[in-house]
Scaffold this motif. Structure first.
Motif, PDB file in Angstrom:
ATOM      1  N   LEU A  37       6.026  -1.952  80.054  1.00  0.00           N
ATOM      2  CA  LEU A  37       4.874  -1.371  79.358  1.00  0.00           C
ATOM      3  C   LEU A  37       3.580  -1.594  80.135  1.00  0.00           C
ATOM      4  CD1 LEU A  37       5.777  -2.004  75.651  1.00  0.00           C
ATOM      5  CD2 LEU A  37       4.764   0.087  76.503  1.00  0.00           C
ATOM      6  N   VAL A  38       3.456  -2.767  80.751  1.00  0.00           N
ATOM      7  CA  VAL A  38       2.248  -3.060  81.533  1.00  0.00           C
ATOM      8  C   VAL A  38       2.110  -2.054  82.683  1.00  0.00           C
ATOM      9  CG1 VAL A  38       1.284  -4.716  83.196  1.00  0.00           C
ATOM     10  CG2 VAL A  38       1.992  -5.501  80.928  1.00  0.00           C
ATOM     11  N   LEU A  39       3.217  -1.756  83.352  1.00  0.00           N
ATOM     12  CA  LEU A  39       3.165  -0.804  84.467  1.00  0.00           C
ATOM     13  C   LEU A  39       2.839   0.614  83.988  1.00  0.00           C
ATOM     14  CD1 LEU A  39       6.133  -2.188  86.611  1.00  0.00           C
ATOM     15  CD2 LEU A  39       3.684  -2.407  87.078  1.00  0.00           C
ATOM     16  N   GLU A  40       3.407   0.983  82.844  1.00  0.00           N
ATOM     17  CA  GLU A  40       3.108   2.308  82.280  1.00  0.00           C
ATOM     18  C   GLU A  40       1.628   2.411  81.901  1.00  0.00           C
ATOM     19  OE1 GLU A  40       5.077   4.967  81.879  1.00  0.00           O
ATOM     20  OE2 GLU A  40       7.011   4.109  82.409  1.00  0.00           O
ATOM     21  N   ALA A  41       1.093   1.332  81.336  1.00  0.00           N
ATOM     22  CA  ALA A  41      -0.319   1.323  80.924  1.00  0.00           C
ATOM     23  C   ALA A  41      -1.230   1.395  82.150  1.00  0.00           C
ATOM     24  CB  ALA A  41      -0.619   0.065  80.114  1.00  0.00           C
ATOM     25  N   LEU A  42      -0.851   0.688  83.199  1.00  0.00           N
ATOM     26  CA  LEU A  42      -1.628   0.691  84.438  1.00  0.00           C
ATOM     27  C   LEU A  42      -1.708   2.103  85.017  1.00  0.00           C
ATOM     28  CD1 LEU A  42      -2.916  -1.216  86.721  1.00  0.00           C
ATOM     29  CD2 LEU A  42      -0.730  -0.906  87.874  1.00  0.00           C
ATOM     30  N   LYS A  43      -0.535   2.745  85.128  1.00  0.00           N
ATOM     31  CA  LYS A  43      -0.463   4.109  85.671  1.00  0.00           C
ATOM     32  C   LYS A  43      -1.368   5.061  84.899  1.00  0.00           C
ATOM     33  CE  LYS A  43       4.188   4.596  85.699  1.00  0.00           C
ATOM     34  NZ  LYS A  43       5.432   5.369  85.559  1.00  0.00           N
ATOM     35  N   SER A  44      -1.473   4.838  83.598  1.00  0.00           N
ATOM     36  CA  SER A  44      -2.211   5.764  82.743  1.00  0.00           C
ATOM     37  C   SER A  44      -3.680   5.392  82.608  1.00  0.00           C
ATOM     38  CB  SER A  44      -1.577   5.798  81.361  1.00  0.00           C
ATOM     39  OG  SER A  44      -0.183   5.839  81.465  1.00  0.00           O
ATOM     40  N   GLY A  45      -4.076   4.266  83.201  1.00  0.00           N
ATOM     41  CA  GLY A  45      -5.494   3.897  83.189  1.00  0.00           C
ATOM     42  C   GLY A  45      -5.973   3.185  81.936  1.00  0.00           C
ATOM     43  N   TYR A  46      -5.054   2.745  81.092  1.00  0.00           N
ATOM     44  CA  TYR A  46      -5.473   2.095  79.854  1.00  0.00           C
ATOM     45  C   TYR A  46      -5.427   0.566  79.915  1.00  0.00           C
ATOM     46  CZ  TYR A  46      -5.575   6.600  77.530  1.00  0.00           C
ATOM     47  OH  TYR A  46      -5.898   7.873  77.164  1.00  0.00           O
ATOM     48  N   GLY A  86      -0.193  -7.338  78.082  1.00  0.00           N
ATOM     49  CA  GLY A  86      -1.328  -6.574  78.572  1.00  0.00           C
ATOM     50  C   GLY A  86      -2.324  -6.306  77.458  1.00  0.00           C
ATOM     51  N   VAL A  87      -3.599  -6.292  77.821  1.00  0.00           N
ATOM     52  CA  VAL A  87      -4.638  -5.881  76.879  1.00  0.00           C
ATOM     53  C   VAL A  87      -5.064  -4.473  77.289  1.00  0.00           C
ATOM     54  CG1 VAL A  87      -6.910  -6.404  75.916  1.00  0.00           C
ATOM     55  CG2 VAL A  87      -5.429  -8.267  76.708  1.00  0.00           C
ATOM     56  N   CYS A  88      -4.943  -3.530  76.363  1.00  0.00           N
ATOM     57  CA  CYS A  88      -5.260  -2.125  76.676  1.00  0.00           C
ATOM     58  C   CYS A  88      -6.385  -1.634  75.795  1.00  0.00           C
ATOM     59  CB  CYS A  88      -4.061  -1.222  76.401  1.00  0.00           C
ATOM     60  SG  CYS A  88      -2.638  -1.600  77.398  1.00  0.00           S
ATOM     61  N   LYS A  89      -7.136  -0.665  76.305  1.00  0.00           N
ATOM     62  CA  LYS A  89      -8.064   0.032  75.409  1.00  0.00           C
ATOM     63  C   LYS A  89      -7.271   1.111  74.681  1.00  0.00           C
ATOM     64  CE  LYS A  89      -9.753   2.921  79.145  1.00  0.00           C
ATOM     65  NZ  LYS A  89     -10.597   2.845  80.310  1.00  0.00           N
ATOM     66  N   LYS A  90      -7.728   1.412  73.480  1.00  0.00           N
ATOM     67  CA  LYS A  90      -7.009   2.403  72.681  1.00  0.00           C
ATOM     68  C   LYS A  90      -7.011   3.764  73.370  1.00  0.00           C
ATOM     69  CE  LYS A  90      -7.371   0.809  67.923  1.00  0.00           C
ATOM     70  NZ  LYS A  90      -7.681   1.321  66.565  1.00  0.00           N
ATOM     71  N   LEU A  91      -5.992   4.560  73.086  1.00  0.00           N
ATOM     72  CA  LEU A  91      -5.829   5.859  73.735  1.00  0.00           C
ATOM     73  C   LEU A  91      -6.942   6.835  73.337  1.00  0.00           C
ATOM     74  CD1 LEU A  91      -1.982   6.363  73.179  1.00  0.00           C
ATOM     75  CD2 LEU A  91      -3.131   5.075  74.977  1.00  0.00           C
ATOM     76  N   GLU A  92      -7.381   7.600  74.309  1.00  0.00           N
ATOM     77  CA  GLU A  92      -8.370   8.655  74.028  1.00  0.00           C
ATOM     78  C   GLU A  92      -7.696   9.835  73.361  1.00  0.00           C
ATOM     79  OE1 GLU A  92     -10.529  10.215  77.500  1.00  0.00           O
ATOM     80  OE2 GLU A  92     -10.609   8.089  78.078  1.00  0.00           O
ATOM     81  N   GLU A  93      -8.339  10.387  72.366  1.00  0.00           N
ATOM     82  CA  GLU A  93      -7.807  11.617  71.772  1.00  0.00           C
ATOM     83  C   GLU A  93      -8.210  12.792  72.654  1.00  0.00           C
ATOM     84  OE1 GLU A  93      -8.604  12.228  67.655  1.00  0.00           O
ATOM     85  OE2 GLU A  93      -7.537  10.410  67.052  1.00  0.00           O
ATOM     86  N   LYS A  94      -7.234  13.612  73.047  1.00  0.00           N
ATOM     87  CA  LYS A  94      -7.548  14.800  73.854  1.00  0.00           C
ATOM     88  C   LYS A  94      -7.425  16.059  72.996  1.00  0.00           C
ATOM     89  CE  LYS A  94      -6.092  12.372  77.967  1.00  0.00           C
ATOM     90  NZ  LYS A  94      -4.816  11.632  77.915  1.00  0.00           N
ATOM     91  N   GLU A  95      -7.669  17.204  73.625  1.00  0.00           N
ATOM     92  CA  GLU A  95      -7.580  18.455  72.865  1.00  0.00           C
ATOM     93  C   GLU A  95      -6.139  18.735  72.419  1.00  0.00           C
ATOM     94  OE1 GLU A  95      -9.208  22.493  73.877  1.00  0.00           O
ATOM     95  OE2 GLU A  95     -10.620  21.193  74.968  1.00  0.00           O
ATOM     96  N   ILE A  96      -6.008  19.365  71.275  1.00  0.00           N
ATOM     97  CA  ILE A  96      -4.692  19.692  70.725  1.00  0.00           C
ATOM     98  C   ILE A  96      -3.979  20.694  71.655  1.00  0.00           C
ATOM     99  CG2 ILE A  96      -3.508  20.627  68.686  1.00  0.00           C
ATOM    100  CD1 ILE A  96      -5.163  18.180  67.995  1.00  0.00           C
ATOM    101  N   GLY A  97      -2.730  20.403  72.015  1.00  0.00           N
ATOM    102  CA  GLY A  97      -1.959  21.308  72.864  1.00  0.00           C
ATOM    103  C   GLY A  97      -1.304  22.437  72.081  1.00  0.00           C
ATOM    104  N   ASP A  98      -0.355  23.118  72.714  1.00  0.00           N
ATOM    105  CA  ASP A  98       0.300  24.266  72.077  1.00  0.00           C
ATOM    106  C   ASP A  98       1.510  23.863  71.234  1.00  0.00           C
ATOM    107  OD1 ASP A  98      -1.511  25.689  73.474  1.00  0.00           O
ATOM    108  OD2 ASP A  98      -0.081  26.560  74.910  1.00  0.00           O
ATOM    109  N   LYS A  99       2.194  22.804  71.655  1.00  0.00           N
ATOM    110  CA  LYS A  99       3.416  22.361  70.971  1.00  0.00           C
ATOM    111  C   LYS A  99       3.095  21.061  70.240  1.00  0.00           C
ATOM    112  CE  LYS A  99       5.793  24.003  75.046  1.00  0.00           C
ATOM    113  NZ  LYS A  99       5.799  25.409  74.655  1.00  0.00           N
ATOM    114  N   VAL A 100       2.946  21.199  68.942  1.00  0.00           N
ATOM    115  CA  VAL A 100       2.395  20.097  68.154  1.00  0.00           C
ATOM    116  C   VAL A 100       3.406  19.604  67.110  1.00  0.00           C
ATOM    117  CG1 VAL A 100       0.512  19.440  66.592  1.00  0.00           C
ATOM    118  CG2 VAL A 100       0.079  21.059  68.466  1.00  0.00           C
TER     119      VAL A 100
END
Lengths: 246, 246
Positions: A37-46, A86-100
């Motif tokens: 999970l730490v590596l996944e969070a790192l890759k994603s910038g959180y 790992g300590v992460c910042k909460k995920l940013e909400e992005k624009e709604i996609g097409d497949k929801v």
């Protein structure tokens, strides 16, 4: 190098508070456990920093705090204590996609985590959580996502306001165990929002009223219903297959 | 009418032991919680007696023991204490059917329960558990089956002896995340055994060696694997659809 050995260390006490929703909301941060999970969070910038024991060697450039096994125990609810948190910042909400995928009042953290994992597997853009869903940053949710939480847009909405707003643009499909079109027969539009409900009650009546059509899964009469994590995953799988055939 | 109020009551202490695998094996009995499961057990002939509080009114002909809320608490591991607990004899192993799901070393009780529930939904005859699977009568397994445990044949086998024995008669299909035929393209025979593996390691190498072919589920590269309860359910769903088309 400094190693924190005291269970009363102020910094550790602050982090341990993140095991509670109230403090996660207050600080806009959450904890994750284990190397994957730490590596996944790192890759994603959180990822903001890690707390780790000397048993863990991880060649990443991020603020590191070394602690003893006894201290890191304070940062988890599970018996098998991780060597890295790992300590992460909460995920940013992005624009709604097409497949929801929309989740109405989901309560079980394992189910929510499983749905997030399957959603990434089956190319869903966005997951919309109703305000009464279990907390996304609950440690059991995060564990069940297997790191996939960092690879999908997840937003929180009041469904009774959100669904009418997207209704012109999106096909809104509800699920009822005994009503509707079999999922593989649905005539899918480019943009859709698929709604799944709470473990006990399913989708709320007032939410069902906002749907364009209803879908269900072909199954034997002997069984009343499927686990909602399973039902969601089968639906996302079918929609994914449909998308690939076009 | 007699009501047991003492937490030291001998009978209750005996029943409480059934929360542990050792005593379930010794007595060949297990506990179930709540009205829904009690009724399913009754229908299937496995219910021996019930322990209930005065809040529960249930018009069934079976030996009843009334207890207080405090006493019934002793018979459950969950916080939301049920008003009725059933004592059941363990399920009889029946003959292996034509549509078989084999579980190799499954560890999570929620996953096993979910798979049993989905197996009934998708017309599977028999579930074969390897000897190193989580105990079928674990309370979390039973809860996750939602009563479906009483509607399917479940047997326990040494897979390295069992699979070679059925190999001539059954098509043996293994699952590997990255190898094999896509599940909807499999040329299915009348009798098959589909093998799913442990949460972390998948199906063991020596078990995979006994398979006739391998199957996988179409999904996005972003996600390494699905939850095993979800993967099993998608496979059973696809096999069920195939069966209905013939």
């Amino acid at each position: 190098m400094e190693v924190i050995t005291s269970l009363d260390n102020k910094k550790i006490k602050e982090y341990a508070k993140l095991l509670k929703k109230k403090y996660r909301d207050l600080n806009n941060k959450f904890l994750i456990e284990g190397r994957h999970l730490v590596l996944e969070a790192l890759k994603s910038g959180y990822l903001e920093e890690v707390i780790l024991t000397y048993d863990e060697v991880i060649p990443i450039e991020v603020k590191k705090t070394y602690v003893t096994k006894e201290v890191i125990k304070k940062l988890t609810n599970v018996l098998s204590v991780p060597d890295i948190v790992g300590v992460c910042k909460k995920l940013e909400e992005k624009e709604i996609g097409d497949k929801v995928i929309v989740l109405d009042g989901l309560q079980d953290p394992g189910n929510l985590g499983t749905i997030i994992r399957s959603a990434v597997a089956f190319g869903v853009d966005t997951i919309v959580l109703s305000n009464d869903c279990v907390d996304l940053y609950n440690d059991k949710v995060i564990r069940a996502t297997q790191g996939m939480i960092f690879h999908i847009n997840i937003v929180k909405r009041n469904l009774l306001e959100f669904l009418p707003r997207i209704k012109n643009e999106y096909q809104i499909i509800g699920t009822k165990v005994t009503h509707g079109i079999e999922i593989s027969d649905i005539d899918l539009q480019d943009k859709y929002a698929f709604i799944l409900g709470n473990e006990g009650q399913g989708v709320k009546e007032e939410v069902l009223d906002l749907c364009d059509c209803y879908a269900n899964i072909l199954m034997d009469d002997m069984c009343e219903s499927l686990n909602v994590g399973v039902a969601s995953s089968i639906i996302m799988y079918e929609l994914y297959k449909k998308g690939r055939k076009v």
